[in-house]
Design an enzyme around this catalytic site. Structure first.
Site, mmCIF file in Angstrom:
data_model
loop_
_atom_site.group_PDB
_atom_site.id
_atom_site.type_symbol
_atom_site.label_atom_id
_atom_site.label_comp_id
_atom_site.label_asym_id
_atom_site.label_seq_id
_atom_site.Cartn_x
_atom_site.Cartn_y
_atom_site.Cartn_z
ATOM 1 N N TYR A 15 42.329 51.073 39.718
ATOM 2 C CA TYR A 15 43.206 49.985 40.136
ATOM 3 C C TYR A 15 42.369 48.937 40.856
ATOM 4 O O TYR A 15 41.936 49.146 41.994
ATOM 5 C CB TYR A 15 44.303 50.538 41.047
ATOM 6 N N LYS A 26 43.531 48.741 35.629
ATOM 7 C CA LYS A 26 44.502 47.682 35.830
ATOM 8 C C LYS A 26 43.818 46.617 36.664
ATOM 9 O O LYS A 26 43.414 46.876 37.809
ATOM 10 C CB LYS A 26 45.758 48.172 36.551
ATOM 11 N N THR A 86 53.996 46.963 43.643
ATOM 12 C CA THR A 86 55.374 46.481 43.565
ATOM 13 C C THR A 86 56.356 47.577 43.966
ATOM 14 O O THR A 86 57.411 47.305 44.531
ATOM 15 C CB THR A 86 55.679 45.986 42.147
ATOM 16 N N ILE A 91 50.340 45.636 32.791
ATOM 17 C CA ILE A 91 51.131 46.313 33.835
ATOM 18 C C ILE A 91 51.426 45.226 34.856
ATOM 19 O O ILE A 91 50.544 44.835 35.629
ATOM 20 C CB ILE A 91 50.376 47.469 34.510
#
Length: 319
Positions: A144, A174, A53, A217
């Site tokens: 990630y 995440k 993001t 998150i």
């Protein structure tokens, strides 16, 4: 109390922080810091800085270092930040990770090397092992998992091997698949060992917390952190259920247009600050019709206006 509440480095609500930009598309450090502080004052426990993001992979190495340095210089608490440091190569990943550690960040979020597709598990294990050894300690590593973007999935087996080899260093994941079964698999396999699982799907927060997730998150918490905090703090009951329903509605509204320019549009209209619409290619601004549609969708949720966002002075930040 659960492990997520007592031992997780980033336990709670973490926003995948949007990186503000100037008209020339350079990072706008003042606006980014002001938004980070607003998030921490309105429901966030921490910040995922320079992730998807935040458009990390649209920035160069020097720019990524400066974004983090300027957040610290602008008094955003460094211990609340989890910077994304994963690049396509060992050298830059290690450099960014050491830089984050030396500034005082407790941990970093690391993508797999994402240019070469279909790497073997052995190749990924060798890559992450080399990254960890070259960093040299003093930093927690969060994996990630976002195969929709990276095209490189991380298996339960691979994470298990890394946990065995680097206990206390590989601290969490995440999971941005949005797939409840995937998040559950990570929690089931590793949460009892203190491994922190953070779903990236806003709609999964309450469900995954009940199973042992450490928090979240997510992108939409750039705007909905106050609701996410109710879910995280209360877990169950009418208030938590209502807050989770609001998170679901807002994420659905965000999904009516491309996500990152859509979030920027809501920030621009909520703050009265046109600069939030600046975005680096290959992302593009929304068309006027898209912008009106996403604003109407967010208004229909009942979440707007958000507390303290309108008139908070971002429009007067230095150009």
């Amino acid at each position: 109390m659960s492990q997520a509440r007592t031992g997780a480095l980033y336990g709670g609500v973490n926003a995948a922080l949007i990186t503000a930009m100037r008209g020339d598309l350079s990072p706008d450090h003042q606006r980014t810091a002001a938004h980070a502080k607003w998030l921490l004052a309105n429901g966030c426990d921490g910040l995922g800085v320079l992730g998807t993001t935040g458009e990390a992979n649209s920035f160069g190495l020097r720019e990524r270092r400066e974004v983090l340095e300027q957040l610290v210089a602008n008094d955003v608490p460094v211990t609340r930040m989890m910077p994304g440091t994963g690049c396509t190569n060992l050298t830059d990943t290690v450099e960014l990770s050491r830089h984050a550690r030396d500034l005082g960040c407790p941990g970093v979020l690391v993508l797999p090397p994402f240019y070469y597709k279909n790497p073997s598990e052995e190749g990924l294990y060798a890559y992450f092992s080399e990254v960890i050894e070259r960093i040299g300690g003093g930093l927690a590593l969060y994996l990630y998992h976002f195969p929709a973007q990276s095209a490189v999935p991380l298996s339960v087996e691979l994470i298990g091997r890394l946990l065995e080899a680097f206990p206390g260093v590989v601290r969490g994941v995440k999971d941005s698949t949005g797939d409840a079964a995937q998040a559950e698999a990570f929690i089931s396999a590793f949460a009892a060992r203190g491994f922190e699982v953070y779903p990236g799907g806003d709609n999964l927060l309450q469900r995954m917390l009940a199973l042992g997730a450490a928090g979240c998150i997510t992108a939409a918490t750039n705007l909905t952190a106050c609701f996410a905090q109710v879910v995280y703090s209360r877990r169950t009951g009418p208030e938590a259920d209502a807050a989770q329903a609001m998170m679901n509605a807002c994420r659905a509204a965000a999904g009516t247009v491309p996500l990152i320019p859509g979030l920027r549009e809501i920030l621009a209209r909520s703050t009265g600050d046109e600069a939030w619409r600046h975005i680096r290619p290959p992302h593009t601004r929304l068309s006027p019709a898209q912008a009106d549609a996403v604003w109407a969708a967010w208004q229909a949720t009942g979440a707007l206006p958000l507390p303290g966002l309108a008139g908070q002075g971002l429009a007067s930040a230095a150009e």
